[in-house]
Design a protein around this motif. Structure first.
Motif, mmCIF file in Angstrom:
data_model
loop_
_atom_site.group_PDB
_atom_site.id
_atom_site.type_symbol
_atom_site.label_atom_id
_atom_site.label_comp_id
_atom_site.label_asym_id
_atom_site.label_seq_id
_atom_site.Cartn_x
_atom_site.Cartn_y
_atom_site.Cartn_z
ATOM 1 N N THR A 224 0.643 -1.522 -0.043
ATOM 2 C CA THR A 224 0.032 -0.042 0.187
ATOM 3 C C THR A 224 1.150 1.371 -0.016
ATOM 4 O OG1 THR A 224 -0.134 -0.599 2.816
ATOM 5 C CG2 THR A 224 -2.100 -0.944 0.865
ATOM 6 N N GLU A 226 0.358 3.934 -1.281
ATOM 7 C CA GLU A 226 -0.246 5.241 -1.093
ATOM 8 C C GLU A 226 -0.727 5.874 0.635
ATOM 9 O OE1 GLU A 226 -3.160 2.177 -0.549
ATOM 10 O OE2 GLU A 226 -1.578 2.457 -2.270
ATOM 11 N N HIS A 230 5.098 10.805 2.580
ATOM 12 C CA HIS A 230 5.671 11.562 0.725
ATOM 13 C C HIS A 230 7.364 11.681 1.595
ATOM 14 C CE1 HIS A 230 1.920 11.121 -1.325
ATOM 15 N NE2 HIS A 230 1.191 12.192 -0.677
#
Length: 330
Positions: A224, A226, A230
Motif C-alpha cells: 500500500t 499510498e 511522501h
C-alpha cells in the motif's frame, strides 16, 4: 535409485549454486526412494537435508543483537536471478542494482555510490520478497527480514530505540535488509489515527535512512504505497513497482514450476486463461498443488485441466475471485 532426470536436475542446481532448489530435489529423491521401499535411505537423505538447512541458518543468525533476534528472520537464500519472472524493464533495474554493488569501489573512485536503498511496491505475491532473496543470493550476502510491524511497541521511546539498534546492525553487519510491511513504520503523518509517538518514529526513520552510508542493501516492501509518508520516497535510490503477471509471464511460471511434469500436449491456452488474475505466487502455488496430485496419483504428467482445477481453488480461496470481480467492475 534416483531417476536420470532427478540426477541431472540435482547436478544443474548444484552448478547454478541454487541451494534451495538442490534441497527440494533431494527431498524428491527421498520420496522416490521411500516409494521404492528404501525407507532407511529415504530417512537418511531427509536427515542430511534438515541438518544442512539448520547449519545454514545457524551460521547466518550468529551475532544478532539480543534485543532484535525475535524481530529478524535471517537466511542465506539460494535463489538465482533466473527464478525471477518479471517484465524486462523491471529485470533491467534489478540487474543495475547488482552491477553497481559489484563495482561499488569503481564508483567510489569517482565520488559516486551504488544503489542500495530500494522501495518495492505492488500487490501481494507479485515478486517483492523473491526479489530481495535473489539480490541476497546474487550479491553473496545474508538476508535479514525485518518484521516492521513488530518493531512498533506501545512503550514510549522503545520503537525508536529498536530502530537505532537496527541501523547500527545495518552499518556493522553487511547484508540485504528487507523491511516487510514497511507502511507499519512509515505511514503518512497526516493520517487520522496519527499520534505523537508515531510522528517521532517516522521522523527518526527518515533520519536513519538518509544518514545511512553503509554497504548494506536496504529494501522496503509495501502493498500500500499510498499510505507512505511522501517525504520517504526521495530517501530511496530506486522505486520498483510490481504488478500481476502478464500472459507470457504466467506461461513462464507454469513451465518453470511443472518442469518435466508438463506433457508435450499440454493445453497452454486453457492454463493461461485459467490463471488470469492470479499473482505470481498464486500461480506457482497452484502448480505445486497440481504436482502433488500427480505424484500421489502416480501420474507422469500434469494436464491443463488438472492445473486449472488447482487454479480455481486459488481464485476462490485466496482472494483471486474477488480481485477479478473488482477488476471487471472498473
Amino acid at each position: 535409485m534416483a531417476t536420470a532426470e532427478q540426477i541431472k536436475a540435482l547436478i544443474r542446481s548444484h552448478l547454478s549454486d541454487d541451494s534451495e532448489r538442490f534441497f527440494t530435489l533431494a527431498l524428491q529423491v527421498a520420496a522416490h526412494e521411500a516409494k521404492q521401499g528404501h525407507g532407511p535411505l529415504a530417512h537418511e537423505i531427509r536427515d542430511l537435508v534438515d541438518r544442512a538447512r539448520s547449519e545454514k541458518k545457524r551460521r547466518t543468525v550468529q551475532g544478532l543483537p539480543t534485543e532484535l533476534d525475535t524481530l529478524i528472520e535471517a537466511d542465506l537464500p539460494g535463489v538465482p536471478l533466473s527464478a525471477l519472472v518479471l517484465p524486462t524493464s523491471l529485470l533491467d533495474r534489478i540487474h543495475r542494482v547488482i552491477s553497481e554493488y559489484r563495482q561499488r569501489d569503481k564508483l567510489r573512485l569517482h565520488g559516486l555510490s551504488h544503489r542500495r536503498k530500494i522501495l518495492l511496491t505492488g500487490p501481494p505475491g507479485t515478486g517483492k520478497t523473491l526479489t530481495a532473496r535473489v539480490l541476497a543470493h546474487e550479491l553473496r550476502l545474508p538476508l535479514f527480514t525485518v518484521q516492521a510491524d513488530r518493531l512498533v511497541t506501545k512503550f514510549m521511546g522503545e520503537t525508536g530505540a529498536r530502530l537505532r539498534l537496527m541501523f547500527e546492525m545495518i552499518r556493522e553487519r553487511e547484508g540485504v535488509y528487507l523491511f516487510d510491511e514497511f507502511d507499519a513504520l512509515a505511514a503518512g503523518r497526516t493520517r487520522d489515527n496519527d499520534v505523537g509517538e508515531m510522528r517521532r518514529v517516522l521522523t527518526a526513520l527518515l533520519q536513519f535512512i538518509e544518514g545511512d552510508s553503509s554497504d548494506s542493501i536496504i529494501i522496503a516492501s509495501t502493498n500500500t504505497p499510498e499510505l507512505l509518508d511522501h517525504a520517504l520516497f526521495r530517501r530511496f535510490d530506486d522505486i520498483l513497482s510490481y504488478a500481476l503477471p502478464s500472459d507470457d509471464e504466467r506461461k513462464r511460471l507454469i513451465a518453470n514450476t511443472l518442469g518435466t511434469f508438463r506433457g508435450s500436449r499440454f493445453g497452454w491456452k486453457t492454463a493461461i486463461d485459467g490463471s488470469k488474475g492470479l499473482s505470481s505466487a498464486e500461480v506457482v502455488e497452484a502448480c505445486r498443488d497440481a504436482l502433488k496430485e500427480a505424484v500421489l496419483g502416480d501420474l507422469k504428467n500434469v494436464s491443463a485441466i488438472d492445473l486449472n482445477r488447482a487454479m480455481s481453488e486459488r481464485h476462490h480461496g485466496h482472494g483471486g475471485q474477488r480481485r477479478s470481480e473488482s477488476t471487471n467492475s472498473l
